[in-house]
Design a protein around this motif. Structure first.
Motif, mmCIF file in Angstrom:
data_model
loop_
_atom_site.group_PDB
_atom_site.id
_atom_site.type_symbol
_atom_site.label_atom_id
_atom_site.label_comp_id
_atom_site.label_asym_id
_atom_site.label_seq_id
_atom_site.Cartn_x
_atom_site.Cartn_y
_atom_site.Cartn_z
ATOM 1 N N ARG A 190 0.830 -1.187 0.000
ATOM 2 C CA ARG A 190 0.000 0.000 0.000
ATOM 3 C C ARG A 190 0.876 1.253 0.000
ATOM 4 O O ARG A 190 1.770 1.402 0.836
ATOM 5 C CB ARG A 190 -0.907 0.023 1.219
ATOM 6 C CG ARG A 190 -1.889 -1.139 1.283
ATOM 7 C CD ARG A 190 -2.943 -1.032 0.188
ATOM 8 N NE ARG A 190 -3.900 -2.150 0.237
ATOM 9 C CZ ARG A 190 -4.928 -2.262 -0.592
ATOM 10 N NH1 ARG A 190 -5.115 -1.342 -1.524
ATOM 11 N NH2 ARG A 190 -5.745 -3.297 -0.494
ATOM 12 N N ALA A 191 0.592 2.159 -0.921
ATOM 13 C CA ALA A 191 1.398 3.371 -1.034
ATOM 14 C C ALA A 191 1.293 4.214 0.230
ATOM 15 O O ALA A 191 2.278 4.767 0.713
ATOM 16 C CB ALA A 191 0.951 4.178 -2.258
ATOM 17 N N ARG A 192 0.062 4.335 0.804
ATOM 18 C CA ARG A 192 -0.123 5.174 1.981
ATOM 19 C C ARG A 192 0.553 4.598 3.211
ATOM 20 O O ARG A 192 0.940 5.331 4.110
ATOM 21 C CB ARG A 192 -1.613 5.361 2.246
ATOM 22 C CG ARG A 192 -2.313 6.210 1.185
ATOM 23 C CD ARG A 192 -3.764 6.426 1.557
ATOM 24 N NE ARG A 192 -4.456 7.270 0.575
ATOM 25 C CZ ARG A 192 -5.729 7.644 0.663
ATOM 26 N NH1 ARG A 192 -6.454 7.224 1.717
ATOM 27 N NH2 ARG A 192 -6.284 8.407 -0.260
ATOM 28 N N ARG A 193 0.679 3.298 3.269
ATOM 29 C CA ARG A 193 1.261 2.665 4.449
ATOM 30 C C ARG A 193 2.799 2.631 4.406
ATOM 31 O O ARG A 193 3.452 2.539 5.444
ATOM 32 C CB ARG A 193 0.734 1.226 4.579
ATOM 33 C CG ARG A 193 -0.737 1.138 4.958
ATOM 34 C CD ARG A 193 -1.176 -0.313 5.028
ATOM 35 N NE ARG A 193 -2.540 -0.427 5.507
ATOM 36 C CZ ARG A 193 -2.899 -0.509 6.798
ATOM 37 N NH1 ARG A 193 -1.961 -0.462 7.728
ATOM 38 N NH2 ARG A 193 -4.171 -0.609 7.144
ATOM 39 N N ALA A 194 3.359 2.683 3.219
ATOM 40 C CA ALA A 194 4.808 2.534 3.068
ATOM 41 C C ALA A 194 5.540 3.758 3.612
ATOM 42 O O ALA A 194 5.169 4.902 3.343
ATOM 43 C CB ALA A 194 5.167 2.319 1.599
ATOM 44 N N ASP A 195 6.556 3.495 4.427
ATOM 45 C CA ASP A 195 7.399 4.582 4.953
ATOM 46 C C ASP A 195 8.716 4.721 4.180
ATOM 47 O O ASP A 195 9.279 5.808 4.098
ATOM 48 C CB ASP A 195 7.739 4.314 6.427
ATOM 49 C CG ASP A 195 6.500 4.380 7.309
ATOM 50 O OD1 ASP A 195 5.662 5.284 7.077
ATOM 51 O OD2 ASP A 195 6.371 3.536 8.205
ATOM 52 N N PHE A 270 4.028 7.943 -0.727
ATOM 53 C CA PHE A 270 4.438 7.427 -2.038
ATOM 54 C C PHE A 270 3.234 7.429 -2.969
ATOM 55 O O PHE A 270 2.084 7.248 -2.539
ATOM 56 C CB PHE A 270 4.964 6.005 -1.904
ATOM 57 C CG PHE A 270 6.352 5.927 -1.296
ATOM 58 C CD1 PHE A 270 7.462 6.414 -1.968
ATOM 59 C CD2 PHE A 270 6.539 5.343 -0.050
ATOM 60 C CE1 PHE A 270 8.731 6.327 -1.418
ATOM 61 C CE2 PHE A 270 7.801 5.250 0.513
ATOM 62 C CZ PHE A 270 8.903 5.752 -0.166
ATOM 63 N N GLN A 271 3.493 7.605 -4.235
ATOM 64 C CA GLN A 271 2.419 7.544 -5.224
ATOM 65 C C GLN A 271 2.073 6.089 -5.535
ATOM 66 O O GLN A 271 2.906 5.196 -5.411
ATOM 67 C CB GLN A 271 2.851 8.233 -6.520
ATOM 68 C CG GLN A 271 3.206 9.705 -6.377
ATOM 69 C CD GLN A 271 3.654 10.289 -7.706
ATOM 70 O OE1 GLN A 271 3.213 9.857 -8.777
ATOM 71 N NE2 GLN A 271 4.546 11.271 -7.631
ATOM 72 N N GLU A 272 0.846 5.883 -5.936
ATOM 73 C CA GLU A 272 0.445 4.562 -6.418
ATOM 74 C C GLU A 272 0.976 4.380 -7.844
ATOM 75 O O GLU A 272 1.080 5.329 -8.605
ATOM 76 C CB GLU A 272 -1.073 4.439 -6.423
ATOM 77 C CG GLU A 272 -1.706 4.508 -5.045
ATOM 78 C CD GLU A 272 -3.217 4.364 -5.110
ATOM 79 O OE1 GLU A 272 -3.755 4.235 -6.242
ATOM 80 O OE2 GLU A 272 -3.865 4.387 -4.041
ATOM 81 N N GLY A 273 1.350 3.132 -8.164
ATOM 82 C CA GLY A 273 1.822 2.868 -9.515
ATOM 83 C C GLY A 273 3.061 1.978 -9.526
ATOM 84 O O GLY A 273 3.443 1.376 -8.513
ATOM 85 N N LEU A 294 2.959 -0.332 -6.171
ATOM 86 C CA LEU A 294 2.262 0.086 -4.959
ATOM 87 C C LEU A 294 0.825 0.440 -5.336
ATOM 88 O O LEU A 294 0.581 1.123 -6.345
ATOM 89 C CB LEU A 294 2.936 1.306 -4.330
ATOM 90 C CG LEU A 294 4.310 1.093 -3.667
ATOM 91 C CD1 LEU A 294 4.817 2.399 -3.081
ATOM 92 C CD2 LEU A 294 4.234 0.018 -2.592
ATOM 93 N N LYS A 295 -0.096 -0.027 -4.508
ATOM 94 C CA LYS A 295 -1.522 0.212 -4.768
ATOM 95 C C LYS A 295 -2.020 1.396 -3.957
ATOM 96 O O LYS A 295 -1.489 1.723 -2.915
ATOM 97 C CB LYS A 295 -2.335 -1.044 -4.430
ATOM 98 C CG LYS A 295 -1.925 -2.257 -5.239
ATOM 99 C CD LYS A 295 -2.711 -3.452 -4.802
ATOM 100 C CE LYS A 295 -2.309 -4.712 -5.566
ATOM 101 N NZ LYS A 295 -3.051 -5.898 -5.136
#
Length: 295
Positions: A190-195, A270-273, A294-295
């Motif tokens: 997940r893009a939002r979860r990734a640090d 992070f951006q999705e893609g 990343l979704k």
């Protein structure tokens, strides 16, 4: 009687004076003839000295012409003799001066013999050197041909060694991770979860590679193809350049080595893609590429 005696005395006195005068004339003529004889002798002696000096000068001229290279000692000796000739020709001849120059001629003759021996020895040495040089030149031509062949072989061998000593990756993996409060990292897509991105690779063992400090360059491209991070630049000796996200340093000891590093997220999430990660060695040779989404 007295007058007769006086006349006789005058006649005797006149006779004595005549004898004295005649002796004086004879002595004067003798001195003049002796002087002329001495002057003639000195002139002849002076001419002989000049002839001896000219003979020496001619021998030096001949030796200089026959010499393959200009000999400074011969030229200097020849020039000194020319000065002596001028001095003798211009001097007022006397026994003392001529004796001195005659002795000097003897010294110059001995000097000439020594110099000519040196020149002869030098010419023989030059001839020997020329023969050795020709022989050496022939050998050098042979050696040059051999060296050219050897250079080609060495160049080919150097290329093989250079390629063989280059480091390569045996493993390469990229993972998006989330860092918990405990510090533990967990994978996420997940893009939002990734640090951050965890970039790990294994440098393969290589016994002919040079051990020491190394630096690899990690390039992370976002879905739009932009380089994440500060965007550092590096250029190699061939003029090729890259822009990378982070440099990873490590010490290599010819053994297999695991290396991991992290690429932090930019401001925001992070951006999705689709993402692409490239790893380059110190010469900017691409060692590996990894893709993930990343979704």
């Amino acid at each position: 009687m007295t007058e007769a005696k006086n006349n006789n005395g005058l006649k005797v006195l006149a006779g004595l004076l005549g004898v004295v005068l005649l002796g004086t004339i004879i002595y004067t003529v003798s001195l003049y003839q002796e002087k002329k004889k001495t002057e003639t002798s000195l002139t002849q002696e002076k001419q002989l000295v000049v002839e001896d000096l000219n003979s020496l000068k001619s021998e030096y001229d001949k030796a200089i012409l026959e010499s393959n290279a200009t000999n400074e000692e011969l030229v200097e000796a020849r020039d000194n003799i020319s000065k002596y000739i001028d001095s003798v020709q211009n001097m007022k001849a006397d026994i003392s001066s001529l004796s001195r120059y005659r002795r000097q001629v003897g010294v110059l003759q001995k000097e000439r013999e020594q110099l000519l021996k040196q020149v002869d020895s030098l010419q023989k040495s030059n001839t020997l050197i020329a023969m050795q040089r020709d022989s050496t030149y022939t050998e050098l031509e042979k050696q040059t041909v051999f060296n050219d062949s050897l250079v080609v072989q060495n160049t080919q061998l150097a290329d093989v060694v250079e390629k063989g000593s280059a480091l390569n990756l045996s493993k390469f993996n990229v993972d998006a991770v989330r860092e918990r409060r405990s510090g533990k990292l967990s994978s996420t897509s997940r893009a939002r979860r990734a640090d951050k991105f965890k970039v790990c690779f294994t440098v393969a063992d290589n016994v002919i590679a040079e051990a020491g400090d190394r630096e690899f360059y990690v390039e992370v491209l976002d879905p739009q193809g932009n380089v994440l991070g500060e965007g550092y630049s590096e250029t190699n000796d061939d003029g090729a350049s890259i822009t990378y996200s982070k440099g990873t340093s490590f010490y290599y000891e010819n053994k297999s080595l695991d290396v991991c590093d992290f690429i932090s997220k930019p401001s925001g999430d992070f951006q999705e893609g689709n993402y692409m990660v490239n790893v380059y060695d110190g010469d900017l040779k691409l060692l590996g590429t990894s893709k993930f989404t990343l979704k």
